[in-house]
Scaffold this active site. Structure first.
Site, short mmCIF file in Angstrom:
data_model
loop_
_atom_site.label_atom_id
_atom_site.label_comp_id
_atom_site.label_asym_id
_atom_site.label_seq_id
_atom_site.Cartn_x
_atom_site.Cartn_y
_atom_site.Cartn_z
N SER A 1 -13.31 -14.85 -90.48
CA SER A 1 -12.95 -16.22 -90.88
C SER A 1 -13.98 -16.85 -91.80
O SER A 1 -13.74 -17.92 -92.34
CB SER A 1 -12.80 -17.09 -89.63
OG SER A 1 -14.04 -17.20 -88.95
N LYS B 1 -17.22 -17.31 -90.64
CA LYS B 1 -18.16 -18.04 -89.76
C LYS B 1 -19.60 -17.60 -89.97
O LYS B 1 -20.51 -18.43 -90.01
CB LYS B 1 -17.74 -17.95 -88.29
CG LYS B 1 -17.72 -16.56 -87.73
CD LYS B 1 -17.02 -16.52 -86.38
CE LYS B 1 -16.84 -15.10 -85.91
NZ LYS B 1 -15.99 -14.27 -86.75
N SER B 2 -19.86 -16.31 -90.12
CA SER B 2 -21.24 -15.84 -90.32
C SER B 2 -21.77 -16.30 -91.67
O SER B 2 -22.91 -16.77 -91.77
CB SER B 2 -21.32 -14.32 -90.23
OG SER B 2 -21.04 -13.89 -88.91
N ALA C 1 -29.58 -10.02 -83.97
CA ALA C 1 -28.39 -9.20 -84.19
C ALA C 1 -27.94 -8.55 -82.89
O ALA C 1 -28.73 -7.90 -82.21
CB ALA C 1 -28.68 -8.13 -85.23
N HIS D 1 -23.59 -7.46 -94.17
CA HIS D 1 -24.23 -8.68 -93.66
C HIS D 1 -25.71 -8.70 -94.04
O HIS D 1 -26.22 -9.75 -94.46
CB HIS D 1 -24.09 -8.76 -92.13
CG HIS D 1 -22.80 -9.36 -91.67
ND1 HIS D 1 -22.75 -10.47 -90.89
CD2 HIS D 1 -21.51 -8.99 -91.89
CE1 HIS D 1 -21.49 -10.77 -90.63
NE2 HIS D 1 -20.72 -9.89 -91.22
N ARG E 1 -26.01 -9.47 -97.76
CA ARG E 1 -25.69 -10.87 -98.05
C ARG E 1 -26.83 -11.80 -97.66
O ARG E 1 -27.14 -12.75 -98.37
CB ARG E 1 -24.40 -11.27 -97.32
CG ARG E 1 -23.95 -12.69 -97.64
CD ARG E 1 -22.67 -13.08 -96.93
NE ARG E 1 -22.90 -13.14 -95.50
CZ ARG E 1 -22.01 -12.74 -94.58
NH1 ARG E 1 -20.86 -12.22 -94.96
NH2 ARG E 1 -22.28 -12.85 -93.30
N ASP F 1 -26.17 -13.88 -84.10
CA ASP F 1 -24.86 -13.44 -84.57
C ASP F 1 -24.60 -12.04 -84.01
O ASP F 1 -25.21 -11.08 -84.45
CB ASP F 1 -24.86 -13.41 -86.10
CG ASP F 1 -23.48 -13.29 -86.70
OD1 ASP F 1 -22.49 -13.20 -85.95
OD2 ASP F 1 -23.39 -13.28 -87.94
#
Length: 173
Positions: free
Chosen positions: A15, A17-18, A35, A51, A54, A84
């Site tokens: 979605s 969210k992260s 993590a 991730h 990014r 996360d």
């Protein structure tokens, strides 16, 4: 974000969210990333690598697939941290067959007493169909209960849908 503040970000899978949660750290020098993901296959390894790429090199990563509470307890008031995610943490515990109630209580206590600025990411899993097997139903129920507790503990709750954040509780500074 202020020291000791907890922001809870939830949304469906993929979605945004992260990515949204990471934007809350744009001014941070060396944010901490706790993590919970484990790469058991190539697809998950690729997701983890995306991730990491990014986020960039300024992040300090702490791998905590089962002991997120310990990682949170180690934070100081000068830290800023992104955990996360609570969903993978919960999955790891369900699959490890640990005593989930005790682990959840420890995680929530660590979050409530955390002196750092903390953002917790989790999946909203209760908006779909009832799963067809006992483990999936147990997971969905446990995740729903955990999300309720996380939202209660948080100063601010943000729901992300299709990459769009909506504040449900509190306010973003």
């Amino acid at each position: 974000m202020v020291s000791g503040e907890v922001i809870f970000v939830l949304g469906g899978a993929a979605s945004g969210k992260s990515a949204f949660a990471e934007t809350l750290f744009s001014d941070a020098q060396t944010p901490v990333y706790i993590a919970s993901a484990q790469a058991f296959d190539a697809e998950m390894r690729a997701k983890i690598d995306r991730h990491i790429a990014r986020r960039g090199s300024k992040w300090r990563t702490v791998e905590a697939p089962l002991d997120a509470a310990g990682a949170i307890e180690a934070l100081g008031s000068a830290d800023v941290c992104l955990f996360d995610c609570a969903t993978l943490w919960l999955s790891n515990h369900l699959l490890s067959e640990t005593y989930l109630a005790a682990e959840q209580a420890r995680l929530l206590a660590a979050i409530r007493s955390c002196p750092a600025r903390l953002v917790v990411v989790s999946n909203e899993v209760g908006m779909g169909v009832v799963p067809d097997n006992a483990l999936a139903r147990r997971f969905r129920e446990a995740q729903g209960r955990l999300n309720i507790e996380l939202a209660t503990a948080a100063d601010t709750v943000v729901h992300v849908v299709a990459g769009i954040p909506r504040v449900l509780k509190g306010a973003l500074a």
